[in-house]
Design an enzyme around this catalytic site. Structure first.
Site, PDB file in Angstrom:
ATOM      1  N   THR A 160      40.936  -2.565 -11.124  1.00  0.00           N
ATOM      2  CA  THR A 160      41.543  -1.614 -11.791  1.00  0.00           C
ATOM      3  C   THR A 160      41.029  -1.755 -13.150  1.00  0.00           C
ATOM      4  O   THR A 160      40.835  -2.911 -13.587  1.00  0.00           O
ATOM      5  CB  THR A 160      43.152  -2.155 -11.693  1.00  0.00           C
ATOM      6  OG1 THR A 160      43.596  -2.020 -10.267  1.00  0.00           O
ATOM      7  CG2 THR A 160      43.753  -1.225 -12.681  1.00  0.00           C
ATOM      8  N   GLY A 189      50.993   0.849  -6.213  1.00  0.00           N
ATOM      9  CA  GLY A 189      50.895  -0.364  -7.271  1.00  0.00           C
ATOM     10  C   GLY A 189      51.586  -0.343  -8.363  1.00  0.00           C
ATOM     11  O   GLY A 189      52.323   0.617  -8.474  1.00  0.00           O
TER      12      GLY A 189
HETATM   13  N1  GLY Z   1      47.166  -3.441 -10.163  1.00  0.00           N
HETATM   14  C1  GLY Z   1      46.474  -2.260  -9.042  1.00  0.00           C
HETATM   15  C2  GLY Z   1      47.410  -2.246  -8.005  1.00  0.00           C
HETATM   16  O1  GLY Z   1      47.969  -3.048  -7.370  1.00  0.00           O
HETATM   17  O2  GLY Z   1      47.274  -1.188  -7.274  1.00  0.00           O
END
Ligand code: GLY
Length: 274
Positions: A160, A189
């Site tokens: 990410t 998320g």
């Molecule tokens: N941190 C990105 C997700 O869990 O979608």
């Protein structure tokens, strides 16, 4: 002092670090904090090495659904499970600036993007197809460790992207992701959830990366933000990351006079000050 901090997710791939450094320097040339964080995230969405925009993770069903958000003190914009756009963060910016809403999801987000001129774009890459294939093979063979296992995360889940900045007295934050891998279609998320994967207010800006479910459980970004000014920013971030134990997580943060990047796995990141 002005700052920008970028992260490229949780990954030990060395090329990600070099790219993050270049993008941080270029984005810092933008005139405002919001322009700078959006530019930084666009660079990483357009770079197929990252799990955001082009190069996003593919879900169990074979689709790509992306989340992105931008935040400044008092305003927020996000898209959830958007598909077939090149730059989800630019659609999130349009949600904030050009719609009466703060979050648009799914079909409505795609329809909004098209109306605002975001052309259809297929974010799938050969590397993402291969990654999904390997993950599915391991799942089918029963070899895969549990979802939260750091070794599984290192191989399959990370990357990410995010940016926070403090420029000319203004804070901003931006984040974009293809989500962790493998996930069900429709899974959301932490990234587009204000207070969890992103927060920005008058005291600072915070963006998280890692396993979204665990970040949401702890409303990580707001927890860190709410302590800004109480003690050094680095110490706040370190203490909050330690609470996760082995669960993969990282954060970047800025206040008026500090910048921090803390994670419990390798997190390509870069801080620029002037
Ligand atoms: N941190 C990105 C997700 O869990 O979608």
């Amino acid at each position: 002092m002005d700052f920008i901090v970028l992260h490229g997710g949780l990954s030990k791939r060395e090329e990600l670090q070099k790219h993050v450094e270049k993008y941080a320097e270029l984005a810092f040339e933008e005139p405002t904090a919001l322009d700078a964080v959006v530019k930084a995230v666009v660079f990483m969405e357009d770079d197929p090495l990252y799990n955001a925009g082009t190069g996003s993770n593919i879900r169990v069903d074979g689709s790509i659904q992306m989340d992105a958000a931008v935040m400044v003190p008092g305003d927020f914009g996000a898209v959830i499970n958007i598909e077939n756009v090149k730059n989800p963060v630019l659609v999130a910016l349009d949600v904030m600036k050009k719609s009466p809403h703060m979050i648009l999801a799914g079909d409505g987000a795609i329809e909004f993007a098209r109306k605002l001129g975001h052309a259809p774009h297929n974010p799938i890459t050969a590397a993402a197809v291969e990654k999904r294939k390997r993950t599915l093979e391991r799942l089918r063979s029963g070899e895969l460790p549990e979802y939260y296992n750091p070794s599984f995360f290192k191989e399959f889940l990370g990357d990410t992207v995010g940016a926070v900045a403090y420029i000319n007295g203004e804070f901003a934050a931006a984040v974009s992701t293809g989500g962790t891998s493998l996930t069900l279609r429709g899974r959301v998320g932490d990234s587009p959830i204000p207070g969890s994967g992103i927060y920005c207010g008058d005291k600072g800006a915070v963006v998280a990366t890692g396993i979204g479910e665990e970040i949401m459980r702890r409303t990580l970004a707001y927890r860190i933000y709410s302590q800004i000014g109480d003690r050094p920013l680095e110490e706040i971030c370190r203490e909050e990351i330690e609470r996760f134990g082995d669960i993969p997580v990282g954060v970047i943060a800025v206040s008026e006079n500090e910048a921090a990047a803390v994670s419990n796995m390798i997190m390509p990141h870069h801080i620029v000050r002037r």
